[in-house]
Scaffold this motif. Structure first.
Motif: not given
Length: 295
Positions: A49-51, A79-84, A114-116
Motif C-alpha cells: 500500500s502506498p499509504k 529481481i525480488v519484489g516483496i508482497v504482503v 500489526a503489519n498485515a
C-alpha cells in the motif's frame, strides 16, 4: 575448495523507510549500476500500500525504467519484489522484470497482526496461494521468516518455532527461505544455534540470512551463519536502512561491504569484487545525505 555464496543486495529494504522520495529515474539508475558491478540477485521493489510505504509506490515505474535502460549484453538479474497480500502479488506478476516474489511470514502473532492484520491460518493460506501462483507464472518465491532470532513483544520464542515453520514450508515444497533478524535481537551465538538446528529441517530448501547488526558485531554474526552452513546472505551497501523495531538506533541492515570481507575471510566467494563498488558507494552516500535525514 572455495565455497560459492549467493549475495542478495537489498536497496528496497534500504530505501523503504526514507520519508523523502527518491526519484524513479535515480532508483532505476542505481539498480542498473548494481548489475554493472556484478550483482545478480537484487531485492529491488515492493508492491504494498502506498499509504503505508510511500517510497515504494513507484515500483512499476522503476522497473519499466530499469528494464529500458539495462545496457545491451548484460544479462538481467534476479529481481525480488516483496508482497504482503494477493493484490500485491497480482501487481508483481504483472510487472516485467520481477522474477521472484518475496513474502515476510511472521512467527510473531503481534507483528503479523500489526503489519498485515492476519491470523496465522490466513498468513499460511496466503503462502500456499503465492506458491501456487508463482509456479503457474514461472516465477521464483522466497519466504522470509520474520522474528527468526528473537521476539521483542513478550511472546514465546525459541528455535523450535523456526524449525516447525521450516517443516511446514518444506512440506508444501517452498524452495527458498531466508531467516530474518527483524528486531535486531540476534547474537552470534543465537545465529549459530538457529542455523545449526534448522539444518535438520531443510532438505530441498535453500536457507538464507537477512541479519541486522551494530557495525562492530556484523562480522561475528556473518561468520556464525557461514560456519553453520549458510550460503545465502542479504545485505545493503553502507548499511543504509534499518530496523524500526530495534531499541538501538545503531542496529540496521548489515553492510554488504562487511559481508564481502567476512565471506572472503572465511574462504567463500560471492562473485562480487569490493573494488567495483566505488560508484555505488558514492550513490548510496548521496541517497543517505539527500533523503535519509527525514527518516
Amino acid at each position: 575448495m572455495t565455497e560459492t555464496v549467493k549475495l542478495i543486495e537489498c536497496p528496497r529494504d534500504a530505501w523503504q523507510g526514507l520519508q523523502d522520495i527518491i526519484p524513479a529515474d535515480y532508483k532505476a539508475l542505481y539498480l542498473q549500476e548494481l548489475v554493472v558491478a556484478g550483482f545478480r540477485h537484487i531485492d529491488a521493489v515492493s508492491f504494498v500500500s502506498p499509504k503505508h510505504v510511500r517510497q515504494m509506490a513507484d515500483s512499476e515505474e522503476v522497473m519499466a525504467k530499469f528494464n529500458a535502460s539495462l545496457p545491451e549484453g548484460l544479462e538481467p538479474p534476479e529481481i525480488v519484489g516483496i508482497v504482503v497480500n494477493e493484490r500485491g502479488l497480482q501487481r508483481a506478476l504483472a510487472t516485467p522484470g520481477v522474477t521472484t516474489i518475496g513474502y515476510p511470514y511472521s512467527i510473531s502473532a503481534y507483528f503479523r497482526r500489526a503489519n498485515a492484520n492476519m491470523s496465522r491460518g490466513e498468513s499460511r493460506a496466503l503462502v500456499e496461494t503465492l506458491n501456487k501462483e508463482t509456479k503457474t507464472a514461472g516465477r521464483g518465491l522466497v519466504i522470509y521468516i520474520s522474528m527468526a532470532f528473537g521476539n521483542p513483544y513478550d511472546e514465546p520464542w525459541g528455535p523450535e518455532l523456526v524449525e516447525e515453520t521450516l517443516e511446514w514450508l518444506k512440506d508444501i515444497r517452498i524452495r527458498t527461505v531466508s531467516l530474518a533478524d527483524t528486531a535486531g535481537d540476534a547474537t552470534p551465538e543465537i545465529v549459530a544455534d538457529v542455523f545449526k538446528r534448522a539444518k535438520q529441517h531443510i532438505a530441498g530448501i535453500e536457507l538464507g540470512a537477512h541479519l541486522h547488526s551494530r557495525p562492530e558485531n556484523a562480522e561475528a554474526k556473518i561468520l556464525a551463519a557461514y560456519r553453520a552452513g549458510c550460503r545465502r546472505f542479504d545485505g545493503a551497501l553502507t548499511g543504509l536502512g534499518g530496523c524500526p523495531f530495534a531499541a538501538d538506533d545503531l542496529v540496521g541492515n548489515i553492510r554488504t561491504e562487511d559481508i564481502l570481507a567476512s565471506i572472503k575471510k572465511a574462504g567463500g566467494d560471492t562473485g562480487i569484487e569490493a573494488s567495483r563498488l566505488t560508484k555505488l558507494l558514492a550513490m548510496t552516500n548521496q541517497i543517505r545525505t539527500k533523503y535519509a535525514h527525514a527518516a
